[in-house]
Design a protein around this motif. Sequence first.
Motif, PDB file in Angstrom:
ATOM      1  N   PRO A 219       1.101  -1.021   0.415  1.00 18.93           N
ATOM      2  CA  PRO A 219       0.226   0.027   0.525  1.00 18.93           C
ATOM      3  C   PRO A 219       1.082   1.356   0.086  1.00 18.93           C
ATOM      4  O   PRO A 219       2.026   1.745   0.365  1.00 18.93           O
ATOM      5  CB  PRO A 219      -0.598   0.350   1.474  1.00 18.93           C
ATOM      6  CG  PRO A 219      -0.100  -0.848   2.106  1.00 18.93           C
ATOM      7  CD  PRO A 219       1.030  -2.144   1.359  1.00 18.93           C
ATOM      8  N   GLU A 220       0.198   2.111  -0.274  1.00 17.30           N
ATOM      9  CA  GLU A 220       1.012   4.009  -0.730  1.00 17.30           C
ATOM     10  C   GLU A 220      -0.096   5.103  -0.467  1.00 17.30           C
ATOM     11  O   GLU A 220      -2.101   4.108  -0.506  1.00 17.30           O
ATOM     12  CB  GLU A 220       1.955   3.586  -1.954  1.00 17.30           C
ATOM     13  CG  GLU A 220       1.072   3.751  -2.794  1.00 17.30           C
ATOM     14  CD  GLU A 220       1.941   3.399  -4.468  1.00 17.30           C
ATOM     15  OE1 GLU A 220       1.292   3.372  -5.236  1.00 17.30           O
ATOM     16  OE2 GLU A 220       3.038   2.733  -4.049  1.00 17.30           O
ATOM     17  N   ASP A 221       0.583   5.957  -0.515  1.00 16.17           N
ATOM     18  CA  ASP A 221      -0.947   7.447   0.012  1.00 16.17           C
ATOM     19  C   ASP A 221      -1.599   7.251   1.162  1.00 16.17           C
ATOM     20  O   ASP A 221      -2.853   7.121   0.748  1.00 16.17           O
ATOM     21  CB  ASP A 221      -1.452   7.631  -1.506  1.00 16.17           C
ATOM     22  CG  ASP A 221      -0.627   7.870  -2.229  1.00 16.17           C
ATOM     23  OD1 ASP A 221       0.319   8.025  -1.973  1.00 16.17           O
ATOM     24  OD2 ASP A 221      -0.619   7.513  -3.293  1.00 16.17           O
ATOM     25  N   SER A 241      -7.500   4.568   3.837  1.00 16.32           N
ATOM     26  CA  SER A 241      -7.634   4.429   2.202  1.00 16.32           C
ATOM     27  C   SER A 241      -6.488   4.142   1.701  1.00 16.32           C
ATOM     28  O   SER A 241      -5.210   4.712   2.343  1.00 16.32           O
ATOM     29  CB  SER A 241      -9.050   5.551   1.743  1.00 16.32           C
ATOM     30  OG  SER A 241      -8.084   6.340   1.563  1.00 16.32           O
ATOM     31  N   ALA A 242      -6.035   3.808   0.695  1.00 17.16           N
ATOM     32  CA  ALA A 242      -4.575   3.514   0.233  1.00 17.16           C
ATOM     33  C   ALA A 242      -4.705   2.446  -0.752  1.00 17.16           C
ATOM     34  O   ALA A 242      -5.564   2.641  -1.074  1.00 17.16           O
ATOM     35  CB  ALA A 242      -4.187   2.415   1.787  1.00 17.16           C
ATOM     36  N   ALA A 283      -2.348   1.196   6.766  1.00 15.17           N
ATOM     37  CA  ALA A 283      -2.772  -0.068   5.784  1.00 15.17           C
ATOM     38  C   ALA A 283      -1.443  -1.344   5.123  1.00 15.17           C
ATOM     39  O   ALA A 283      -0.746  -1.241   5.305  1.00 15.17           O
ATOM     40  CB  ALA A 283      -2.716   0.880   4.219  1.00 15.17           C
ATOM     41  N   TRP A 284      -1.926  -2.597   5.537  1.00 13.19           N
ATOM     42  CA  TRP A 284      -1.295  -3.917   4.824  1.00 13.19           C
ATOM     43  C   TRP A 284      -1.611  -4.606   3.858  1.00 13.19           C
ATOM     44  O   TRP A 284      -2.814  -4.772   3.624  1.00 13.19           O
ATOM     45  CB  TRP A 284      -1.250  -4.513   6.483  1.00 13.19           C
ATOM     46  CG  TRP A 284      -0.459  -6.428   5.898  1.00 13.19           C
ATOM     47  CD1 TRP A 284       1.135  -5.518   5.833  1.00 13.19           C
ATOM     48  CD2 TRP A 284       0.104  -6.725   5.912  1.00 13.19           C
ATOM     49  NE1 TRP A 284       1.682  -6.906   5.974  1.00 13.19           N
ATOM     50  CE2 TRP A 284       0.596  -8.117   5.720  1.00 13.19           C
ATOM     51  CE3 TRP A 284      -1.834  -8.072   6.212  1.00 13.19           C
ATOM     52  CZ2 TRP A 284      -0.024  -9.687   6.066  1.00 13.19           C
ATOM     53  CZ3 TRP A 284      -1.483  -9.298   5.813  1.00 13.19           C
ATOM     54  CH2 TRP A 284       0.337 -10.485   6.233  1.00 13.19           C
ATOM     55  N   ARG A 290       3.810  -5.805   2.389  1.00 12.57           N
ATOM     56  CA  ARG A 290       4.735  -4.605   2.312  1.00 12.57           C
ATOM     57  C   ARG A 290       3.373  -3.276   3.951  1.00 12.57           C
ATOM     58  O   ARG A 290       2.264  -3.887   3.360  1.00 12.57           O
ATOM     59  CB  ARG A 290       4.368  -3.473   1.160  1.00 12.57           C
ATOM     60  CG  ARG A 290       5.455  -4.019   0.871  1.00 12.57           C
ATOM     61  CD  ARG A 290       5.653  -3.586  -0.933  1.00 12.57           C
ATOM     62  NE  ARG A 290       6.853  -4.076  -1.615  1.00 12.57           N
ATOM     63  CZ  ARG A 290       6.740  -3.033  -3.157  1.00 12.57           C
ATOM     64  NH1 ARG A 290       5.792  -3.068  -3.186  1.00 12.57           N
ATOM     65  NH2 ARG A 290       8.061  -4.525  -4.051  1.00 12.57           N
ATOM     66  N   ASN A 291       3.739  -2.081   4.227  1.00 10.30           N
ATOM     67  CA  ASN A 291       3.037  -1.290   4.898  1.00 10.30           C
ATOM     68  C   ASN A 291       2.783  -0.417   5.011  1.00 10.30           C
ATOM     69  O   ASN A 291       4.000   0.046   5.184  1.00 10.30           O
ATOM     70  CB  ASN A 291       2.318  -1.940   6.346  1.00 10.30           C
ATOM     71  CG  ASN A 291       3.260  -2.247   7.582  1.00 10.30           C
ATOM     72  OD1 ASN A 291       3.828  -0.938   7.794  1.00 10.30           O
ATOM     73  ND2 ASN A 291       4.430  -3.526   7.678  1.00 10.30           N
ATOM     74  N   ALA A 292       2.103   1.005   4.948  1.00  8.20           N
ATOM     75  CA  ALA A 292       2.352   1.681   5.274  1.00  8.20           C
ATOM     76  C   ALA A 292       1.040   2.457   6.280  1.00  8.20           C
ATOM     77  O   ALA A 292       0.050   1.988   6.337  1.00  8.20           O
ATOM     78  CB  ALA A 292       2.358   2.846   4.489  1.00  8.20           C
TER      79      ALA A 292
END
Length: 426
Positions: A219-221, A241-242, A283-284, A290-292
Amino acid sequence: MMVSYRLYWTLWMFSCFGQYLGQDLQFPESANGVVGGSVVLAPDNPPSTSILIAQWFFATTPIIAVGSGVATVNPAYEGRISFDSNTLALTLQNLRLSDSGIYRLTLQTSAGETLAGETSLQVFENVSNVRLIGPEEPLIEGESSANITSEGTGTITSVQWMKDNSPLSPSNSIIFSPDNRSVSISPVQRSDSGEYQCTYTNPVSSGTAKLDLIINYGPEDVFIKGQDVVDLGVRVSLSCSANSEPSASFRWKFNETDTNVTTDTFTIDETDFTHSGDYDCTAWNSVTNRNASQRHALLVKVGGGGGGLTTGAIVGIVIGVLVAFSGICGLIVYLIKTKKIPKINQQQKEQASEAAQNTQEHHYQEPLDFQMTSGDGAILGNERNIYENQCETDDYVNVKHGFSNRPRAPAPPPGIKSSSCAPLRK
């Protein structure tokens, strides 16, 4: 039967000789057929004069010869051909791949002319069983490579690749095999996601296969949508959200402490002051592993109509007040140091304090209470009352005894005002 064969061979010899006499009959450039199908071969400009002898050849092999209304057919083509005397068309049925080649027609007219022309036939197998074979492992953006291979049966004359209904072109990351039947993408990007199509074609048939390619990323943003400042006792929802493929899962923390919320929305049914703080959404992506995270600050305040100052505005006000207070203190210190505000030393302070205390004791000293009696034994009162009522006593004595002049009252003791009496009139 013997006559037929003799005529057949005679015509064949004549037609072979006549091949070199003219090329006057016009045919389409080529004809195409499919295995098991049929095809019609005919000249575009048959002669207007009557035909004495007509003969079709496949390369140098006679197929049929027609003369004086009698047709002689090569046994190899029995049951597979037919001939139209009016159009001079030859119909081939139950085509085989071996039927591909050059076909020639020769004519002998009643005018003594020899006419000839030729055309070609290409027989194809139908395209079938087209399919695409793609990668079985998940594809991760920037890490994985994808190989897509096509397969199919039949006669393949061209292979065309498309992605999302647009032609797929080679690039630095997209490479085609020499026979154009496979594509390699390395490394994959999210833009490579989509529907891939491979089409096998030949002049008589085609077949298409499709394959969906999914590139995993993120995820990103990460973004949290919700209010920053809310009133006490209201319902609040924070939405997270992501950008992720596949869709990310979510976890929430409040002031660095894990909560049980694992959806994209964190809801507070009724706010109180304990709900003020930092809300973290993580978020994962289970495929990319990956996570952010993103943080959102919430302030619960007492208010009447929603809105209110944001945390940033409150902090700004506090800082402004502190700066103003510091400036005032600094100004006072400056004025004192530059002697623009005189200092009161400790001795002056003590003297002023002692004087104020003495004055207070003087004003609040209670008068001495004692009793005085008149000549007839009447109590006149204490010292203060005697002097305050002196005028009234003297007036009484003067009137009673007929004195015209009132004696002067003695001076009052300290702390008691003297009273001046006006002379009496007779």
